[in-house]
Scaffold this motif. Structure first.
Motif, PDB file in Angstrom:
ATOM      1  N   PRO A  27     -59.737  32.983 -17.475  1.00 49.37           N
ATOM      2  CA  PRO A  27     -59.076  32.075 -16.522  1.00 49.37           C
ATOM      3  C   PRO A  27     -57.941  31.282 -17.166  1.00 49.37           C
ATOM      4  CG  PRO A  27     -61.459  31.956 -16.282  1.00 49.37           C
ATOM      5  CD  PRO A  27     -61.201  32.785 -17.502  1.00 49.37           C
ATOM      6  N   ASP A  28     -56.851  31.146 -16.434  1.00 47.55           N
ATOM      7  CA  ASP A  28     -55.728  30.327 -16.882  1.00 47.55           C
ATOM      8  C   ASP A  28     -55.965  28.849 -16.605  1.00 47.55           C
ATOM      9  OD1 ASP A  28     -53.790  32.614 -17.465  1.00 47.55           O
ATOM     10  OD2 ASP A  28     -54.293  32.992 -15.364  1.00 47.55           O
ATOM     11  N   LYS A  29     -56.629  28.565 -15.498  1.00 46.37           N
ATOM     12  CA  LYS A  29     -56.897  27.192 -15.085  1.00 46.37           C
ATOM     13  C   LYS A  29     -58.329  27.116 -14.569  1.00 46.37           C
ATOM     14  CE  LYS A  29     -52.767  25.186 -15.522  1.00 46.37           C
ATOM     15  NZ  LYS A  29     -52.536  23.960 -16.343  1.00 46.37           N
ATOM     16  N   ALA A  30     -58.844  25.895 -14.522  1.00 47.62           N
ATOM     17  CA  ALA A  30     -60.193  25.687 -14.007  1.00 47.62           C
ATOM     18  C   ALA A  30     -60.255  24.355 -13.271  1.00 47.62           C
ATOM     19  CB  ALA A  30     -61.213  25.704 -15.139  1.00 47.62           C
ATOM     20  N   LEU A  31     -61.174  24.280 -12.326  1.00 48.03           N
ATOM     21  CA  LEU A  31     -61.445  23.050 -11.585  1.00 48.03           C
ATOM     22  C   LEU A  31     -62.952  22.880 -11.471  1.00 48.03           C
ATOM     23  CD1 LEU A  31     -58.859  23.341  -8.658  1.00 48.03           C
ATOM     24  CD2 LEU A  31     -58.736  21.752 -10.589  1.00 48.03           C
ATOM     25  N   VAL A  32     -63.400  21.643 -11.579  1.00 50.40           N
ATOM     26  CA  VAL A  32     -64.798  21.292 -11.381  1.00 50.40           C
ATOM     27  C   VAL A  32     -64.881  20.415 -10.132  1.00 50.40           C
ATOM     28  CG1 VAL A  32     -66.799  20.080 -12.333  1.00 50.40           C
ATOM     29  CG2 VAL A  32     -65.320  21.436 -13.838  1.00 50.40           C
ATOM     30  N   LEU A  33     -65.819  20.722  -9.247  1.00 50.43           N
ATOM     31  CA  LEU A  33     -66.016  19.973  -8.010  1.00 50.43           C
ATOM     32  C   LEU A  33     -67.208  19.042  -8.206  1.00 50.43           C
ATOM     33  CD1 LEU A  33     -65.625  22.978  -5.535  1.00 50.43           C
ATOM     34  CD2 LEU A  33     -63.830  21.608  -6.634  1.00 50.43           C
ATOM     35  N   ALA A  34     -67.015  17.746  -7.932  1.00 50.94           N
ATOM     36  CA  ALA A  34     -68.055  16.760  -8.227  1.00 50.94           C
ATOM     37  C   ALA A  34     -67.978  15.620  -7.214  1.00 50.94           C
ATOM     38  CB  ALA A  34     -67.897  16.240  -9.661  1.00 50.94           C
ATOM     39  N   VAL A  71     -64.554  14.665  -5.774  1.00 52.39           N
ATOM     40  CA  VAL A  71     -63.674  14.841  -6.928  1.00 52.39           C
ATOM     41  C   VAL A  71     -63.333  16.306  -7.145  1.00 52.39           C
ATOM     42  CG1 VAL A  71     -63.507  14.568  -9.440  1.00 52.39           C
ATOM     43  CG2 VAL A  71     -64.565  12.768  -8.054  1.00 52.39           C
ATOM     44  N   VAL A  72     -62.050  16.556  -7.397  1.00 54.52           N
ATOM     45  CA  VAL A  72     -61.563  17.804  -7.980  1.00 54.52           C
ATOM     46  C   VAL A  72     -61.075  17.436  -9.378  1.00 54.52           C
ATOM     47  CG1 VAL A  72     -59.891  19.677  -7.815  1.00 54.52           C
ATOM     48  CG2 VAL A  72     -60.845  18.687  -5.731  1.00 54.52           C
ATOM     49  N   ARG A  73     -61.688  18.019 -10.412  1.00 57.92           N
ATOM     50  CA  ARG A  73     -61.377  17.619 -11.790  1.00 57.92           C
ATOM     51  C   ARG A  73     -60.851  18.794 -12.587  1.00 57.92           C
ATOM     52  NH1 ARG A  73     -66.241  16.243 -13.429  1.00 57.92           N
ATOM     53  NH2 ARG A  73     -66.000  14.118 -12.625  1.00 57.92           N
ATOM     54  N   ASP A  74     -59.778  18.535 -13.362  1.00 62.05           N
ATOM     55  CA  ASP A  74     -59.260  19.515 -14.313  1.00 62.05           C
ATOM     56  C   ASP A  74     -59.990  19.290 -15.635  1.00 62.05           C
ATOM     57  OD1 ASP A  74     -57.905  21.052 -16.128  1.00 62.05           O
ATOM     58  OD2 ASP A  74     -55.916  20.243 -15.700  1.00 62.05           O
ATOM     59  N   PRO A  75     -60.911  20.180 -16.039  1.00 64.11           N
ATOM     60  CA  PRO A  75     -61.677  19.923 -17.262  1.00 64.11           C
ATOM     61  C   PRO A  75     -60.826  19.950 -18.530  1.00 64.11           C
ATOM     62  CG  PRO A  75     -62.114  22.137 -16.464  1.00 64.11           C
ATOM     63  CD  PRO A  75     -61.288  21.454 -15.412  1.00 64.11           C
ATOM     64  N   ALA A  76     -59.638  20.560 -18.478  1.00 59.11           N
ATOM     65  CA  ALA A  76     -58.783  20.617 -19.665  1.00 59.11           C
ATOM     66  C   ALA A  76     -58.156  19.274 -19.978  1.00 59.11           C
ATOM     67  CB  ALA A  76     -57.701  21.677 -19.467  1.00 59.11           C
ATOM     68  N   THR A  77     -57.894  18.467 -18.953  1.00 56.56           N
ATOM     69  CA  THR A  77     -57.223  17.182 -19.160  1.00 56.56           C
ATOM     70  C   THR A  77     -58.074  15.983 -18.741  1.00 56.56           C
ATOM     71  OG1 THR A  77     -56.214  17.212 -16.952  1.00 56.56           O
ATOM     72  CG2 THR A  77     -55.005  18.296 -18.739  1.00 56.56           C
ATOM     73  N   GLY A  78     -59.125  16.227 -17.955  1.00 55.32           N
ATOM     74  CA  GLY A  78     -59.920  15.125 -17.424  1.00 55.32           C
ATOM     75  C   GLY A  78     -59.304  14.469 -16.207  1.00 55.32           C
TER      76      GLY A  78
END
Length: 712
Positions: free
Chosen positions: A552-559, A604-611
């Motif tokens: 994956p180039d990008k990721a998102l975490v749903l919280a 929340v939609v979170r970018d785990p690479a940057t927080g």
């Protein structure tokens, strides 16, 4: 056998073992939830050196969950065993056999022979179950009778009834809780006639006294007409060609439900709004007039149009004020079924009736396989109590936890859909789910059904299905052949979870009736029986195949984040965290969900690479980029909930669900991400502009579950 049952009942009555590390190896970041989808197998007393686990995998299919027509989630188990000795070393045995049973052993089914190593087992479709491994004298045994070797329980067996006294008295712990205070509505909401009453209960549930005391922390809002609003009328078909103009007016109408006359919203006084039929490749103009008491926009869902006409407030345009106008110039590069709706307080405006379909027709005469007729169905639900529509929150959305589930299901704006067909007819149904929250599981019992297309075009191959799982904002095109001589219902059959009593129950909603009479003189059985491949779709997707297997180039975490929730709600949610069902099909915590507003709940939609989270995320891409995106729906949260994720202005392919590659793809713009799941998407970034990604549960969107990205 009797001894085996006694041992199992004793095991299930005790605390479950910790399952923090059920699968092999270290826990991978952005991985499917081991807690929800893996079972550790525990050895029987005196059995040493033996271990095993069962992975509850998702069978590849057109939907991100696998569910039976009756509403039971279905998993494809894969078992891994180590250390099994030769069966003969344990007695007069020649093999090992795996079984699945209900917790009380009233039903036991043979899964098959097993041995050391990894093996696929037949699908399991049970609410709560246990897995058994026994040593048997023969592979042909039909019931377990040999030595008990290993056992394990599904994550659902952790559900237990709550301490009801604790929750009954819970509300007395916070007499000054902000969730039972009332506030005045802002002056521009015209809510003088609205008041909080109660929220209706599903038929199979009861509300505890503490839950009945809860109220939202915002003022109530309902639309009211200064003068008599016109009565809503059924939608009209509007055929538009290249260069045509449509005048669209968002205003008030009167509708009648359950003997009550309600003030609602509509486009052009129609419910749903006008059905637009447009040729692929055309450009049209839509002149919007806002006759509501609040600002609005129109979002053209799924259409890869020019960014400035996307209808996203404060991102692509300013909201249109009451009495204002806005001209949209729309282009339609893709055939398919699309829809339009507001993007300002979607939880209110869409729920009150502002939505309509767009059918973009391909110039290809063979775009679909043959059908006798087409039916375009918009599926919705409406929340009504004895006083009318349950009010909305004026300053923030109510129902912020689970979303607003309605108790009256609608097809094309009406409570009961009816269709008459001839025996042998093939009907092409275009389904669009426009409900705020509800995911549907649709079926026609006794009729054969195949799915042929989704949001932005055809599947690579048609596929037989027993039901259609459709989340808010998704669309599916299905062909149904009616061979019976009787009435066939259109059903929504789902599995509901009673969180308080730790049990599942089933709901069946009849959305409509198809009456079959006479016989058609045009036989489409040969073409219907064939699962046709769409070579154009396959060629289009083939161009992107080199990207499928890369990381994956990008990721998102749903919280989710919460604050200032009342004592009762916090206690229920702690209980709820023991197990989250992948899909919350219906509203089984109505009081606490209703009273939880966007002031207390932030999705929340979170970018785990940057927080970074939500609108602080600042992704930038170049036009023509192809991006592999992994979305992980966090299980370790105070309340897990599925999320239908919509990406504006682009199209994507679903590549994998819980690391299982899909095998039959269609271009989409919305994907359902169940609790604890991961979904891998391949996003075709072909459309420049500043675009939004968000959850399409309207109350989650209003509670900030959104982000933006730029395609340069």
């Amino acid at each position: 056998m009797r001894t085996l049952i006694a041992v199992l009942l004793l095991v299930l009555a005790t605390d479950q073992p910790s399952i923090a590390s059920l699968c092999d190896g270290p826990v991978r970041p952005l991985a499917p939830s081991r807690d929800l989808y893996c079972i550790e197998l525990i050895a029987a007393p005196r059995i040493t050196g033996v271990s095993g686990r069962v992975e509850l995998l998702v069978r590849p299919g057109p939907f991100t969950v696998d569910v039976t027509a009756s509403g039971v989630l279905r998993f494809s188990p894969v078992i891994s065993l180590e250390g099994l000795p030769p069966p003969a070393s344990l007695g007069a045995y020649s093999t090992y056999v795996a079984w699945v049973a209900t917790p009380v052993m009233d039903a036991v089914s043979r899964l098959g022979e097993v041995r050391n190593g990894r093996a696929e087992l037949p699908a399991i479709a049970l609410d709560k179950f246990i897995i058994l491994i026994t040593a048997e004298a023969s592979a042909n045994v039909t019931a377990p009778s040999g030595a008990f070797i290993l056992r394990g329980a599904s994550p659902t067996t952790r559900l237990q009834p709550a301490d009801l006294m604790q929750f009954t008295l819970g509300a007395t712990h916070e007499p000054d809780s902000p969730t039972i205070q009332h506030q005045h509505a802002p002056p521009n909401t015209r809510s003088d006639s609205a008041r909080w009453t109660t929220v209706p209960m599903p038929p199979n549930l009861q509300m505890l006294p503490a839950e009945m005391m809860l109220r939202p922390s915002v003022a109530p809002y309902l639309p009211s007409a200064k003068a008599a609003a016109p009565r809503a009328r059924p939608r009209e078909l509007v055929r538009l060609g290249n260069g045509d103009t449509l005048r669209l007016r968002a205003g008030l109408v009167r509708r009648s439900f359950k003997g009550q006359t309600l003030t609602m919203f509509a486009f052009n006084d129609q419910y749903p709004g006008p059905l637009l039929q447009i040729p692929q490749g055309a450009e049209i103009i839509v002149d919007l007039t806002n006759a509501l008491d609040q600002p609005t926009t129109v979002h053209w869902h799924g259409v890869r149009l020019d960014n400035r006409f996307d209808g996203t407030p404060d991102l692509t345009q300013q909201p249109v004020p009451p009495g204002g106008h806005f001209r949209y110039r729309l282009r339609f590069p893709d055939a398919g079924i699309y829809w339009y709706h507001p993007h300002v307080r979607e939880d209110v405006q869409q729920e009150l009736g502002l939505y309509g379909n767009m059918l973009v027709q391909s110039p290809r005469p063979d775009y679909f396989s043959p059908a006798h007729r087409e039916e375009i169905l918009m599926l919705d639900d409406l929340l009504i109590n004895d006083d009318g529509i349950v009010p909305f929150g004026a300053e923030a959305a109510t129902h912020a936890l689970m979303g607003r589930f309605g108790n009256v299901l609608l097809v094309n704006g009406e409570p009961r859909y009816s269709l008459s067909v001839k025996k042998g007819e093939v009907v092409r149904f275009y389904f669009t789910n426009v409900s705020n929250t509800r995911t549907l599981n649709l079926s026609f019992p006794g009729a054969r059904m195949k799915v042929v297309a989704s949001d932005v075009g055809n599947f690579e191959r048609e596929a037989w299905v027993e039901s259609v799982v459709i989340a808010p904002a998704e669309r599916y095109v299905v062909h149904v052949k009616f061979d019976a001589d009787n009435a066939v219902p259109l059903l929504n059959r789902v599995q509901a979870l009673d969180h308080l009593f730790g049990k599942f129950y089933y709901e069946t909603d009849t959305l409509g009736i198809v009456r079959v009479a006479g016989s058609t003189d045009r036989n489409l059985e040969p073409s219907f029986a064939e699962l046709r491949a769409d070579s154009a779709t396959q060629r289009d997707i083939e161009h992107y195949r080199p990207y499928f297997t890369r990381e994956p180039d990008k990721a998102l975490v749903l919280a989710i984040e919460t604050k200032d929730l009342p004592f009762f709600t916090q206690q229920i949610m702690r209980l709820d965290s023991i197990y989250f069902t992948p899909i919350e099909w219906t509203g089984t915590m109505p009081g606490m969900n209703w009273a939880s507003t966007g002031r207390e709940v932030r999705w929340v939609v979170r970018d785990p690479a940057t927080g970074k989270e939500n609108m602080d995320i600042n992704w930038s891409f170049k036009r023509g980029d192809v991006v592999k995106l992994r979305i992980a729906n966090e299980r370790q949260s105070i309340h897990g909930m599925q999320h239908p994720i919509h990406i504006h202005g682009q199209r994507f392919l679903v590549l994998a669900v819980n690391d299982i590659p899909t095998t039959n793809r269609a271009w989409k713009d919305t994907v359902l991400v169940p609790v604890g799941f991961t979904v891998d998407l391949l996003v075709d970034l072909s459309n420049p502009g500043r675009w939004m990604l968000h959850c399409h549960i309207a109350e989650h969107l209003t509670s900030m579950m959104m982000m933006a990205f730029t395609v340069r």
